[in-house]
Write an enzyme that holds these catalytic residues in place. Structure first.
Site, PDB file in Angstrom:
ATOM      1  N   ASP A   1      -5.902   2.218  -3.351  1.00 12.35           N
ATOM      2  CA  ASP A   1      -7.308   1.847  -2.660  1.00 12.35           C
ATOM      3  C   ASP A   1      -7.874   3.206  -2.049  1.00 12.35           C
ATOM      4  OD1 ASP A   1      -5.457   1.815  -0.498  1.00 12.35           O
ATOM      5  OD2 ASP A   1      -6.349  -0.029   0.272  1.00 12.35           O
TER       6      ASP A   1
ATOM      7  N   ASP B   1      -1.237   1.380  -3.717  1.00 11.49           N
ATOM      8  CA  ASP B   1      -2.048   0.249  -4.369  1.00 11.49           C
ATOM      9  C   ASP B   1      -3.432   0.877  -4.849  1.00 11.49           C
ATOM     10  OD1 ASP B   1      -3.282   0.608  -1.914  1.00 11.49           O
ATOM     11  OD2 ASP B   1      -3.838  -1.417  -1.605  1.00 11.49           O
TER      12      ASP B   1
ATOM     13  N   ASP C   1      -2.428   6.144  -3.333  1.00 10.60           N
ATOM     14  CA  ASP C   1      -1.436   5.670  -2.926  1.00 10.60           C
ATOM     15  C   ASP C   1      -0.740   4.482  -3.527  1.00 10.60           C
ATOM     16  OD1 ASP C   1      -3.570   3.967  -2.317  1.00 10.60           O
ATOM     17  OD2 ASP C   1      -3.052   3.240  -0.263  1.00 10.60           O
TER      18      ASP C   1
ATOM     19  N   SER D   1       0.766  -1.096  -0.067  1.00  9.12           N
ATOM     20  CA  SER D   1      -0.127   0.134   0.146  1.00  9.12           C
ATOM     21  C   SER D   1       0.815   1.237  -0.089  1.00  9.12           C
ATOM     22  CB  SER D   1      -0.872  -0.122   1.088  1.00  9.12           C
ATOM     23  OG  SER D   1      -1.835   1.175   1.073  1.00  9.12           O
TER      24      SER D   1
END
Length: 456
Positions: free
Chosen positions: A245, A243, A241, A104
């Site tokens: 999400d 990843d 960010d 992440s």
């Protein structure tokens, strides 16, 4: 033994905590728990795997795919894609489970492994515990035609982009949008989908080299996005960010619009469109009090949960709610996604700007953020937060003094001997003074040793 799974899968230093051997073992265990135990006899389980572009993703994904295929799972490798894309693809393909390799917003040396159940849903603790327990048992060893195959999921990104475009209530022609992709998983698909939706797109932070993910770019480093929006005369900026999400935004003047403000804008828009279930928003206890006050005036209630997007998801599922999220930018539209989706959120926000003809600055003005001060009090007995009478009385008195335009929240850390003292008030001076006095009370009554201290 320390639990391997944390709050969002397994995460840590790549080749430190997360080795090829650990990845292989997790894959073989997940093949049993999420695959073979849940499919009817005679059908081979199917898994989707995706990752972010950090350098360690190569060897971790290779180990995961080897573990899954050697355990009789057919694997569809979607390559570099956001976590919410993987969740969508698990559901769209009808796969039995999914795997995302990403840390992440963490820096490049870290990586992580998280699993998604059928339908793209996050796992609950019991299922994670079952996977961890299975790692200590002999793995499945099918032979011959019973081993799994690894397929390249060639149209994975296209499927995700088409899905995102289909969620739009209107096109976004006429908008100039700056996208900061954090040199992460959305570096390819986010610029594509915003351009396909009609926007003029300026892209920064979209040149991943395996080691620059989240390095000075993305939702945890907004300075470059703020400067780019102003320099290019853009209508707004969107930051993801690593990843993708989560989504934070910047208005045309370079002012940050956080997750609370995004949720306020979208909650009112969805209520007006008749799409906000029970006129309710699900948010964590850390959301700014200004959000609750703004939505109260708009006839919208807030359902509060613990901190973490998994608790927001649980709250949304329990009541069938349509919108939820966190101040950090994890925003969940349950009609379209099973998890926070930063690209989806950015698109919906841009569509609202285009539809109303109002600037993002004007739209975000629906909510006035109250000054918020957070103090971490270290070296204390966090287990006594709920039971110490002197502390309870101090919190009660502080809350009464602040009235409706302020609040106090004391929260023990989940991982260290720290109590977090959060105070919101009508002005910064009151918030800071109240937080300091409460931190001193915590330090005095819950100290583990004489050297305990408070650090802002």
């Amino acid at each position: 033994m320390t639990r391997l799974f944390g709050t969002d899968g397994v995460r840590g230093l790549a080749n430190g905590l997360i080795t090829a051997e650990v990845a292989l073992g997790l894959a073989q265990a997940a093949a049993v728990v999420l695959g073979h135990r849940r499919v009817e006899p005679g059908r081979r389980p199917v898994a989707v795997i995706a990752r972010d572009p950090r350098i360690s993703g190569d060897f971790i994904s290779a180990a995961m795919e080897a573990g899954l295929a050697s355990s009789g799972i057919d694997v569809f490798d979607a390559g570099v894609l956001p976590t919410p894309a993987a969740a969508y693809l698990v559901a769209d393909l009808g796969a039995d489970f999914g795997v995302v390799i990403s840390a992440s917003h963490n820096a490049a040396p870290d990586n992580g492994i998280k699993f998604l159940a059928r339908g793209g849903q996050k796992l609950d603790d019991a299922v994670e515990d079952a996977i961890e327990a299975e790692m200590s048992r002999p793995s499945m060893r099918p032979t011959g035609a019973e081993v799994g195959r690894i397929h390249r999921f060639a149209d994975a990104e296209d499927r995700y982009v088409v899905h995102l475009l289909q969620t739009l209530p209107n096109r976004i022609e006429g908008l100039k949008v700056v996208l900061d992709c954090a040199h992460g998983a959305a570096s390819g698909c986010s610029p594509q989908v915003f351009a396909d939706a009609g926007a003029e797109v300026v892209v920064i932070g979209a040149e991943p080299d395996g080691i620059n993910i989240n390095d000075g770019y993305g939702s945890t480093h907004l300075e470059n996005l703020q400067a780019a929006v102003v320099a290019h005369g853009a209508d707004l900026g969107i930051a993801h960010d690593g990843d993708a999400d989560r989504c934070l935004a910047v208005d045309h003047e370079g002012t940050v619009v956080d997750g609370d403000q995004i949720m306020a804008i979208m909650a009112v828009a969805m209520k007006d469109a008749g799409k906000l279930k029970d006129n309710a928003l699900v948010a964590t206890v850390m959301s700014n009090l200004g959000l609750k006050l703004a939505l109260r005036d708009a006839g919208i209630q807030i359902i509060e949960t613990g901190v973490g997007d998994r608790y927001v998801l649980e709250g949304m599922r329990s009541g069938g709610y349509s919108l939820g999220g966190e101040q950090s930018g994890h925003v969940i539209f349950s009609e379209y996604a099973t998890t926070g989706d930063g690209v989806l959120t950015g698109l919906q926000l841009a569509a609202q700007v285009a539809r109303t003809g109002k600037s993002l600055k004007e739209l975000s003005g629906i909510m006035q953020k109250l000054p918020q001060v957070l103090i971490n009090v270290k070296g204390v007995d966090k287990s006594a937060v709920e039971t110490n009478e002197a502390l309870r009385l101090a919190v009660e008195q502080a809350g009464q003094a602040l009235g409706e335009t302020g609040r106090v929240l004391l929260r023990p850390s989940g991982t260290e001997p720290v109590v977090r003292v959060m105070v919101e008030a009508a002005d910064m001076e009151t918030a800071a003074d109240t937080a300091r006095r409460l931190a001193e009370t915590v330090e005095t009554h819950l100290a583990l040793n004489a050297g305990a201290g408070a650090a802002v």
